[in-house]
Design an enzyme around this catalytic site. Structure first.
Site, PDB file in Angstrom:
ATOM      1  CD  GLN A 189      -6.252   6.728   7.610  1.00  0.00           C
ATOM      2  OE1 GLN A 189      -5.999   6.515   8.794  1.00  0.00           O
ATOM      3  NE2 GLN A 189      -7.430   6.476   7.091  1.00  0.00           N
ATOM      4  N   GLY A 239       0.803  -1.218   0.000  1.00  0.00           N
ATOM      5  CA  GLY A 239       0.000   0.000   0.000  1.00  0.00           C
ATOM      6  C   GLY A 239       0.835   1.266   0.000  1.00  0.00           C
ATOM      7  CB  THR A 242       3.539  -0.888   6.654  1.00  0.00           C
ATOM      8  OG1 THR A 242       2.138  -0.900   6.900  1.00  0.00           O
ATOM      9  CG2 THR A 242       4.235  -1.282   7.934  1.00  0.00           C
ATOM     10  CB  ILE A 243       0.578   4.063   6.862  1.00  0.00           C
ATOM     11  CG1 ILE A 243      -0.603   3.221   6.385  1.00  0.00           C
ATOM     12  CG2 ILE A 243       1.157   4.862   5.719  1.00  0.00           C
ATOM     13  CD1 ILE A 243      -1.845   4.054   6.153  1.00  0.00           C
ATOM     14  CG  ASP A 244      -1.491  -0.734   8.327  1.00  0.00           C
ATOM     15  OD1 ASP A 244      -2.310   0.179   8.509  1.00  0.00           O
ATOM     16  OD2 ASP A 244      -1.566  -1.537   7.374  1.00  0.00           O
TER      17      ASP A 244
END
EC number: 2.7.1.90
Lengths: 407, 407
Positions: free
Chosen positions: B300, B11, B142-144
């Site tokens: 975001q 992503g 990863t933004i997560d």
């Protein structure tokens, strides 16, 4: 010596505090003004006598700068319209008595359509009652950009800049996979499509979104929409679409109402979904590719960290102009922007009769929308571009923007 | 002389191009490297031989700066996992033959869990086949923030800064009216609540949101939620709530699945609404005040105009470190961040075995979530704060950020 009162009304924007700032600056600088008061929550706060003395709170440049980078109404807002004085003079008498109590000679009301209705009624009431020592002026504000008699509205430029920036970023985001995908982005505006139109500026530096733009001014056909989407998917894999929340069919019904039947498989009952969510479902069912919807929601009106310098500058000037005009004895008008030229961009401030503004809506001219209804013209781009120019330094602490609180 | 290959996967984020930048800079600067190639759309582009020579495209500082302020993957991305070589060696053989054809000695793959699985399989395959002249390294993204063995992940800090900024602005927006209102903001994260937790930083400068924070790590009780909301509404009129998209009940079912029954009056069938939309409907039915939901959605992960300087800096360093390690003969590892101290914030880069990372998820420690499950602790704030520090100059043209396009 008299006092000046300022209040804010209607929906939040990134620029309404800049207008407040302009009013307060003028009030503080004028030797004939003793105190500058702010009423909390607009006309409701006046009626409830919730007055805040702003002189000490806003007398230093740093506070004024922070106020200008704070979204929403620092004084609080309301959505209240006065009754007509022919029906009841109670509210009017109460307001005037409070003005007398606080020695208010000048009242500046910052807001949109409803707020200008208040300015209109209150100034008319004063005129009819021959109350000549209270001057009442309006200063415009609305991200919707739908006020008559002004080239554009404070708050719109910052919202447009956020929308353009976000579409340019969403373009990058959506282009990453080599698979067909449709992204439908819903922009605020039930009756006027100005904000949705500003999405076109997402393409100004060569980014690819939006591919299709649908404004609420032109009847929306689901079949035409599906045809447009299929055509775009034939040209490129990632299709990004901007839609006004208020798109309506030929009969003038909101798509969110009339699509209920068509999406019964997915939605059984009437739900509070937006236009983009419905169109997402339609694309999923009828085209079948990857599809998602995005609502720019509150962010488009409060993202002051990416405010337009042009918008904040003009908003402040309009506050100053409204205060100056009132302090010179003017009443019953709204400070407005008259565009002198687009290239180069030049404007001047004028003062327009308030009854030409109250309760009316300025929509996007149909000639600025493509015949097919799925994009906007170069004239629209030329109109919009000056309004989003310039970036402001934003004060951050701890990695987050600092906001100003009056109370 | 060998060539270096870089690719991006998974992503989008606001920082993955900074890591690309770091890899390319090292490749261009090393006298033993001839060409720096980028593969389009990750491992898929390698298999399809879609290689782009980056030397000329990225040899000037301005291009590199613009690349760093461009969200999403400039090389394109994919979501593909390699089969295991015991099942099929076809993909592996094909990749190695293409590496040979392009004289690739070093391959850096930037991505998340799935991408580290690819690095793991490919480097293991090379080790088993005694292919010692191709070094394969992972660089995290990863933004997560859910990769194991690294203190945090590139891209997370920028997403966290956007989320904190947006909550601070939404706080201003929601406070304007003097009426009870609930705003529920849904933040990305199905299995890890790091992004939702970062909303707490919206309060760091005194803004009032979020009032309640629910992460997906702790079972979510609708009754407990309603109790919390009622209690907050007793204290203040505007309540803003952060929820992870992946909140689950005691049985581990997603709220969006198990709430279907409870909201039957409003939603007849299963629809693709998010957690916040469901909770909005629950609050409307059971509390009855004004309520709305907001999804931070794509913004975001792609709002690079408000990227964290710390994040972009570290992301670039990790790309450099992965390239350096490969060019020194290292393989089968991921460059990672080891936090040395929090106050003052200090870190160093280390290289961790890839099998410790692939296909695993690092969730928020339960001790960093309040017992009641509706807020996070000071330890969480201390952990998060260094990651969102600093603002970067962003190049705008025509009032909109400029993005870099490789093709």
């Amino acid at each position: 010596m008299k006092n000046l009162l300022v209040a804010q009304s209607g929906g939040p924007s990134a620029a309404i505090n800049a207008t407040l700032c302009g009013v307060v600056e003028k009030g503080l600088a004028d030797k004939n003004i003793d105190k500058v008061y702010g009423a909390q929550n607009g006309i409701i706060g006046i009626l409830a006598e919730r007055m805040v003395e702003l002189n000490a709170l806003l007398s230093n440049p740093q506070s004024l700068q922070l106020l200008c980078q704070t979204p929403s109404s620092a004084l609080g807002s309301c959505r209240m319209k006065l009754s007509h004085w022919e029906e009841s003079t109670f509210e009017f008498e109460k307001i005037i008595s409070i003005f007398r109590k606080y020695n208010i000679g000048y009242f500046i009301y910052i807001g949109g359509n409803d707020s200008m209705d208040t300015v209109h009624k209150l100034s008319e009431y004063c005129r009819l009652r021959k109350i000549n020592d209270i001057c009442i002026m309006g200063a415009p504000k609305t991200i919707d950009n739908d006020l008559m008699e002004t080239d554009h509205c404070p708050g719109f430029g910052s919202a447009a800049k956020y929308i353009a920036t976000t579409f340019s970023e969403i373009a990058c985001d959506c282009n990453v996979y080599a698979l067909p995908a449709v992204t439908i982005v819903e922009v605020m505006g039930r009756d006027a499509g100005w904000l949705t139109a500003s999405s076109v500026l997402g393409r100004i530096n060569g980014d690819s979104a939006p591919d299709l733009i649908y404004l609420c001014e032109k009847p929306f056909s689901v079949d035409g929409f599906l045809r447009d989407v299929r055509e775009k998917l034939g040209e490129k894999h990632a299709v990004v679409i901007a839609v006004s929340e208020g798109i309506k069919n030929e009969a003038g019904e909101y798509i969110t109402d009339c699509l209920q039947d068509r999406t019964t498989d997915a939605f059984g009952h009437k739900i509070l979904a937006g236009a983009a969510k419905y169109l997402e479902e339609i694309v999923r069912q009828e085209i079948g590719c990857k599809v998602r919807s995005v609502e720019l929601n509150l962010m488009q009106r409060c993202a002051s960290h990416v405010a337009s310098a042009a918008d904040i500058y003009e908003s402040r000037l309009l506050g100053m102009a409204a205060a100056d005009y009132a302090m010179a004895g003017g009443s019953g008008k709204m400070a407005a922007i008259k565009r002198i030229s687009t290239k180069p961009y030049q404007f001047e401030i004028e003062f327009v009769e308030i009854e030409k503004i109250a309760n009316q809506v300025k929509t996007v001219p149909l000639k600025w929308i493509h015949e097919q209804g799925n994009d906007v013209t170069q004239e629209m781009i030329d109109y919009l571009l000056p309004l989003i120019q310039g970036e402001l330094p934003c004060t951050y602490e701890n990695g987050v923007p600092v906001h100003f609180r009056l109370f």
